[in-house]
Design a protein around this motif. Structure first.
Motif, mmCIF file in Angstrom:
data_model
loop_
_atom_site.group_PDB
_atom_site.id
_atom_site.type_symbol
_atom_site.label_atom_id
_atom_site.label_comp_id
_atom_site.label_asym_id
_atom_site.label_seq_id
_atom_site.Cartn_x
_atom_site.Cartn_y
_atom_site.Cartn_z
ATOM 1 N N GLY A 186 13.242 80.937 89.905
ATOM 2 C CA GLY A 186 13.479 81.814 88.751
ATOM 3 C C GLY A 186 12.429 83.026 88.794
ATOM 4 O O GLY A 186 12.399 83.770 87.723
ATOM 5 N N LEU A 187 11.539 82.930 89.790
ATOM 6 C CA LEU A 187 10.381 84.100 89.991
ATOM 7 C C LEU A 187 11.046 85.645 90.161
ATOM 8 O O LEU A 187 10.566 86.319 89.448
ATOM 9 N N ARG A 188 12.120 85.630 91.123
ATOM 10 C CA ARG A 188 12.644 86.656 91.469
ATOM 11 C C ARG A 188 13.473 87.602 90.151
ATOM 12 O O ARG A 188 13.158 88.603 89.890
ATOM 13 N N GLU A 189 14.177 86.665 89.392
ATOM 14 C CA GLU A 189 14.828 87.260 88.355
ATOM 15 C C GLU A 189 13.716 87.489 87.224
ATOM 16 O O GLU A 189 13.966 88.410 86.463
ATOM 17 N N ALA A 190 12.560 86.719 87.055
ATOM 18 C CA ALA A 190 11.838 87.063 85.959
ATOM 19 C C ALA A 190 10.858 88.191 86.082
ATOM 20 O O ALA A 190 10.755 88.929 85.389
ATOM 21 N N MET B 294 16.510 94.663 94.411
ATOM 22 C CA MET B 294 16.342 94.907 92.955
ATOM 23 C C MET B 294 16.664 96.536 92.555
ATOM 24 O O MET B 294 17.195 96.712 91.331
ATOM 25 N N GLY B 295 16.177 97.351 93.217
ATOM 26 C CA GLY B 295 16.503 98.666 92.677
ATOM 27 C C GLY B 295 17.822 98.959 92.768
ATOM 28 O O GLY B 295 18.550 99.556 92.079
ATOM 29 N N THR B 296 18.601 98.557 93.863
ATOM 30 C CA THR B 296 20.100 98.790 93.893
ATOM 31 C C THR B 296 20.717 98.084 93.079
ATOM 32 O O THR B 296 21.686 98.746 92.527
ATOM 33 N N VAL B 297 20.458 96.896 92.769
ATOM 34 C CA VAL B 297 21.309 95.976 91.972
ATOM 35 C C VAL B 297 21.262 96.617 90.393
ATOM 36 O O VAL B 297 22.214 96.666 89.679
ATOM 37 N N VAL B 298 19.983 96.855 89.955
ATOM 38 C CA VAL B 298 19.838 97.570 88.575
ATOM 39 C C VAL B 298 20.432 99.032 88.749
ATOM 40 O O VAL B 298 21.131 99.306 87.664
ATOM 41 N N LEU C 258 21.254 87.403 92.934
ATOM 42 C CA LEU C 258 19.847 87.339 93.712
ATOM 43 C C LEU C 258 20.171 86.427 94.824
ATOM 44 O O LEU C 258 19.764 86.365 96.157
ATOM 45 N N LEU C 259 20.542 85.214 94.277
ATOM 46 C CA LEU C 259 20.754 84.127 95.399
ATOM 47 C C LEU C 259 21.723 84.231 96.339
ATOM 48 O O LEU C 259 21.553 84.160 97.367
ATOM 49 N N ILE C 260 22.962 85.075 96.173
ATOM 50 C CA ILE C 260 23.798 85.605 97.310
ATOM 51 C C ILE C 260 23.196 86.468 98.177
ATOM 52 O O ILE C 260 23.417 86.501 99.494
ATOM 53 N N ASP C 261 22.532 87.476 97.621
ATOM 54 C CA ASP C 261 21.613 88.362 98.333
ATOM 55 C C ASP C 261 20.548 87.662 99.288
ATOM 56 O O ASP C 261 20.565 87.906 100.454
#
Length: 484
Positions: free
Chosen positions: A143-147, A302-306, A328-331
């Protein structure tokens, strides 16, 4: 070109209209204000704006030598690149339900070719990519990347989107040759110029005509504007290439190939050694290399997804990406797949914004994009005839669409506006999404602290800013630690 964002938490008794059958319900096409036609157009537009990777990735990796003087096979690299792009784009569409296509990441492949391969064998280098992907996946599962993504203030998220818009517009101008580097021998402090000083040659003319056509079609709100422009300019380029004496179109030439079908060569699949790098170089050097790969992949994604989901109007009322954990897991899995296939780390592509510009709002568009990459396994000679001059106008046009989000930033609040500005300008000026995000984070944290508002900064942003300071100072850090 925009639709209203999906609004979670809708009352159960008032569901959005769903009239398109099981696929419509699964992908939430009608709910997100889209149609099958828009999704299909978006899928094609995304493919054609990123199909260059089928040529560019083999060139970057295939032209480099590892520590033992070995080179990777370009035909095998082309197959691996297309295969990973097809599979991971389809998985993102079905599992993440967002119009985000994936392929070998530019920037990371350069790091692999220039910085990592000379230190070890190709198998060891690709093992590092697999290791990086596994570690990123672990960060997602904890959960760190999403946080970290949720900790970013909304103005910085909007600035990331705007900065990416300028960045991809700049990419479009550079790829087409409309903007070129001024040689150092010119003894000038001006780094770039218009064409070769002036605009000359048919390729530039194709780009200019394509850009004007794209912008006019967008202004008139013509459906399929981006895809129409790509198709028409490619046809025109083919004709021009036949009747005019053109020295070079760049990476791809709009000439009909001698053969249409080419058998894929899967020889590089599974050709990696997960821990072999530890036998070639010091553990500290491995750690620093993996750290560099993770930061680049982590924040580029992160920048691309947002940026892409914001442009699609899919962020919720808190500015968060729907189903972010799955995305993010798929990435992360894509990074593993890229290393395992020797095509370098695969990641989410900012060119997905071209599909969004055509109206794509769901993962259904990925079925088209991924399907085209699957076809490219067999039809690479035919599908890579789209010259950059015909595809680049799409990037410039999408840059305009993403730039419009700048109006949402409160420019009166300097503690937010200055970091937003830094984020926006550093991306195109350093040719890196990661650098822009890092500069924005560091400036945000420092400004807040100096204004006595340190408590307003999420602790994850403090940690992330500290990592970016190491990232920016990686050369003196390596020298200090004696690894250079």
């Amino acid at each position: 070109m925009h639709t209203s964002p999906a609004r979670p938490g809708r009352p159960v008794h008032a569901p959005p209209p769903r009239t398109g059958g099981p696929l419509d319900r699964y992908f939430r096409i009608s709910e997100r204000g889209s149609t099958y036609a828009r999704e299909i157009r978006g899928g094609f537009a995304t493919f054609f704006t990123m199909a260059y990777i089928l040529v560019l990735n083999p060139i970057i990796l295939g032209s480099a030598e590892d520590k033992f003087g070995e080179q990777l096979s370009i035909p095998q690299l082309a197959t691996a690149t297309a295969l990973v792009a097809a599979v991971m784009t389809l998985i993102m569409g079905v599992g993440g339900n967002l119009p985000l296509a994936l392929a070998a990441g530019l920037g990371i492949n350069v790091i692999v070719a220039v910085q990592i391969a000379p230190l070890m064998s190709w198998e060891d280098a690709m093992g590092l990519i697999v290791l990086e992907g596994l570690l990123i996946s672990l960060l997602v599962m904890t959960g760190l990347r999403e946080a970290v993504m949720h900790a970013i203030p909304q103005p910085l998220k909007q600035a990331i989107s705007v900065g990416i818009g300028l960045f991809i517009a700049f990419i479009g101008f550079v790829d087409a040759g409309f903007v070129t580097r001024i040689p150092d021998v010119a003894n000038t402090t001006v780094p770039v110029q218009l064409g070769s000083g002036t605009l000359t040659g048919w390729p530039i003319a194709i780009f200019c005509l394509g850009l004007l056509l794209t912008l006019v079609l967008l202004a008139r709100k013509i459906k399929g504007a981006i895809l129409i422009s790509i198709a028409l300019m490619t046809l025109l380029a083919i004709v021009v290439n036949e009747i005019a004496d053109i020295e070079s179109w760049g990476l791809t030439s709009p000439s009909l190939p001698d053969e249409i079908v080419a058998a894929p060569d899967f020889g590089l699949l599974g050709n990696f050694d997960l821990l072999g790098s530890f036998e070639q170089i010091s553990v500290l050097t491995v750690v620093l290399l993996v750290f560099t790969l993770i930061l680049s992949d982590f924040f580029d994604t992160m920048g691309t997804v947002v940026g892409v989901t914001a442009e699609a109007g899919l962020l919720d009322e808190r500015g968060q990406v729907p189903g972010l954990g799955r995305v993010l897991l798929i990435d992360g899995a894509a990074a593993v797949a890229g290393g395992a296939s020797s095509s370098s780390s695969a990641t989410t592509y900012i060119e997905s914004a071209a599909g969004v510009g055509e109206g794509a709002r769901t993962g259904f568009a990925n079925l088209i994009t991924g399907g085209m990459f699957a076809v490219a396994l067999f039809l690479t000679p035919l599908l890579t005839i789209v010259p950059l001059q015909a595809a680049s106008p799409a990037l410039v046009a999408v840059g305009f669409l993403m730039m419009t989000q700048v109006r949402h930033i409160d420019w009166e609040r300097y503690d937010l506006a200055i970091p937003a500005f830094v984020t926006i300008v550093v991306m195109p000026f350093t040719y890196s999404i990661t650098n822009g995000i890092g500069a924005g984070f560091v400036s945000y944290v420092i400004i807040k602290a100096c204004m006595g508002k340190a408590r307003e900064v999420h602790w994850l942003l403090w940690g992330t800013a500290a990592l970016f300071l190491v990232y920016f100072a990686i050369d003196p850090v390596e020298q200090l630690l004696g690894v250079k």
